[in-house]
Design a protein around this motif. Structure first.
Motif, PDB file in Angstrom:
ATOM      1  N   ASN A  59       0.842  -1.195   0.000  1.00 41.09           N
ATOM      2  CA  ASN A  59       0.000   0.000   0.000  1.00 41.09           C
ATOM      3  C   ASN A  59       0.876   1.242   0.000  1.00 41.09           C
ATOM      4  OD1 ASN A  59      -1.831   2.049   0.393  1.00 41.09           O
ATOM      5  ND2 ASN A  59      -2.908   1.042   2.059  1.00 41.09           N
ATOM      6  N   LEU A  60       0.819   1.971  -1.113  1.00 44.64           N
ATOM      7  CA  LEU A  60       1.558   3.222  -1.253  1.00 44.64           C
ATOM      8  C   LEU A  60       0.608   4.404  -1.458  1.00 44.64           C
ATOM      9  CD1 LEU A  60       4.381   1.870  -3.585  1.00 44.64           C
ATOM     10  CD2 LEU A  60       4.586   2.462  -1.173  1.00 44.64           C
ATOM     11  N   ASP A  61      -0.655   4.218  -1.101  1.00 40.47           N
ATOM     12  CA  ASP A  61      -1.636   5.291  -1.247  1.00 40.47           C
ATOM     13  C   ASP A  61      -1.153   6.582  -0.583  1.00 40.47           C
ATOM     14  OD1 ASP A  61      -3.391   3.538  -2.499  1.00 40.47           O
ATOM     15  OD2 ASP A  61      -4.679   3.269  -0.740  1.00 40.47           O
ATOM     16  N   GLU A  62      -1.595   7.693  -1.160  1.00 44.65           N
ATOM     17  CA  GLU A  62      -1.345   9.025  -0.591  1.00 44.65           C
ATOM     18  C   GLU A  62       0.147   9.329  -0.397  1.00 44.65           C
ATOM     19  OE1 GLU A  62      -4.179  10.347   2.481  1.00 44.65           O
ATOM     20  OE2 GLU A  62      -5.166   8.403   2.175  1.00 44.65           O
ATOM     21  N   ASN A  63       0.934   8.988  -1.386  1.00 40.45           N
ATOM     22  CA  ASN A  63       2.330   9.399  -1.463  1.00 40.45           C
ATOM     23  C   ASN A  63       2.403  10.395  -2.617  1.00 40.45           C
ATOM     24  OD1 ASN A  63       4.568   8.018   0.259  1.00 40.45           O
ATOM     25  ND2 ASN A  63       3.030   6.429  -0.098  1.00 40.45           N
ATOM     26  N   PRO A  64       2.168  11.673  -2.349  1.00 38.38           N
ATOM     27  CA  PRO A  64       2.010  12.661  -3.416  1.00 38.38           C
ATOM     28  C   PRO A  64       3.259  12.919  -4.249  1.00 38.38           C
ATOM     29  CG  PRO A  64       2.123  13.754  -1.286  1.00 38.38           C
ATOM     30  CD  PRO A  64       2.047  12.276  -1.017  1.00 38.38           C
ATOM     31  N   LEU A  65       4.408  12.481  -3.788  1.00 40.66           N
ATOM     32  CA  LEU A  65       5.645  12.726  -4.538  1.00 40.66           C
ATOM     33  C   LEU A  65       5.971  11.605  -5.523  1.00 40.66           C
ATOM     34  CD1 LEU A  65       7.895  14.099  -1.640  1.00 40.66           C
ATOM     35  CD2 LEU A  65       6.405  15.370  -3.210  1.00 40.66           C
ATOM     36  N   LEU A  66       5.151  10.574  -5.584  1.00 44.22           N
ATOM     37  CA  LEU A  66       5.454   9.444  -6.471  1.00 44.22           C
ATOM     38  C   LEU A  66       5.393   9.845  -7.941  1.00 44.22           C
ATOM     39  CD1 LEU A  66       3.827   6.345  -4.751  1.00 44.22           C
ATOM     40  CD2 LEU A  66       6.224   7.005  -4.844  1.00 44.22           C
ATOM     41  N   GLN A  90      -4.197   8.287  -5.008  1.00 46.26           N
ATOM     42  CA  GLN A  90      -3.765   9.625  -4.602  1.00 46.26           C
ATOM     43  C   GLN A  90      -2.243   9.773  -4.573  1.00 46.26           C
ATOM     44  OE1 GLN A  90      -5.794  11.127  -1.100  1.00 46.26           O
ATOM     45  NE2 GLN A  90      -7.600   9.875  -1.546  1.00 46.26           N
ATOM     46  N   CYS A  91      -1.625   9.366  -5.664  1.00 43.00           N
ATOM     47  CA  CYS A  91      -0.161   9.442  -5.758  1.00 43.00           C
ATOM     48  C   CYS A  91       0.307  10.381  -6.874  1.00 43.00           C
ATOM     49  CB  CYS A  91       0.417   8.046  -5.979  1.00 43.00           C
ATOM     50  SG  CYS A  91       0.280   6.980  -4.538  1.00 43.00           S
ATOM     51  N   GLY A  92      -0.590  11.210  -7.372  1.00 50.74           N
ATOM     52  CA  GLY A  92      -0.201  12.151  -8.420  1.00 50.74           C
ATOM     53  C   GLY A  92       0.119  11.487  -9.746  1.00 50.74           C
ATOM     54  N   LEU A  93      -0.473  10.314  -9.994  1.00 51.33           N
ATOM     55  CA  LEU A  93      -0.194   9.589 -11.231  1.00 51.33           C
ATOM     56  C   LEU A  93      -1.012  10.178 -12.373  1.00 51.33           C
ATOM     57  CD1 LEU A  93      -0.181   5.909  -9.925  1.00 51.33           C
ATOM     58  CD2 LEU A  93       1.677   7.589  -9.966  1.00 51.33           C
ATOM     59  N   ASP A  94      -0.354  10.331 -13.523  1.00 45.78           N
ATOM     60  CA  ASP A  94      -1.002  10.924 -14.689  1.00 45.78           C
ATOM     61  C   ASP A  94      -1.032   9.925 -15.845  1.00 45.78           C
ATOM     62  OD1 ASP A  94       1.637  10.837 -15.555  1.00 45.78           O
ATOM     63  OD2 ASP A  94       1.938  13.004 -15.442  1.00 45.78           O
TER      64      ASP A  94
END
Length: 148
Positions: A59-66, A90-94
């Motif tokens: 679980n790596l949810d909510e790691n905004p710098l990923l 919520q990891c800033g993935l596009d």
């Protein structure tokens, strides 16, 4: 809330985990709500995920710098470990991240990939649909919820 784990902390975590007796039975690792970067992903996968074969849920949810660079760093390790459930909400993935998944193909053991609440558009969703078509695995589940 306690101190957030940063990428530089992952080598220390790995060293401590490998000294613990329970690590060989570790099935779930929750590193959500931290500040892990793509460099940290390499450390995490090399020093923990690949070396702890019992680990099946990451679980790596909510790691905004990923962001998409972390997905690019993560993918080569997915076939070297036993992760069945990967949480990246919520990891800033596009759309670039979705394209990396499409180009790499999902490993057979991966049953769940949670990409909810990221920055994916219809283009990214199309990449992920193609990923699943190529995988041809009935167990694969893909969660793409509430993107915007």
């Amino acid at each position: 809330h306690g101190k957030q784990t940063r990428s530089m902390d992952l080598s220390i975590l790995a060293a401590q985990l490998h000294q613990m007796e329970f690590t060989k039975r570790l099935t779930k690792l929750d590193l959500s709500r931290n500040l892990i970067t793509s460099d940290g992903i390499r450390t995490l996968m090399e020093e923990i995920a690949v070396k702890v074969p019992s680990l099946t849920d990451l679980n790596l949810d909510e790691n905004p710098l990923l962001g998409h660079r972390a997905v690019k760093a993560l993918i080569p390790y997915l076939n070297k470990c036993n992760i069945r459930s990967l949480h990246l909400a919520q990891c800033g993935l596009d759309n670039h991240a979705a394209r990396y998944f499409r180009e790499a193909r999902l490993p057979k053991q991966l049953e769940r990939l949670d990409l909810s609440d990221n920055l994916l558009t219809d283009e990214g969703a199309a990449h992920l649909v193609r990923t699943l078509k190529h995988a041809k695995l009935q167990k694969n589940k893909l969660s793409i919820l509430i993107n915007g």
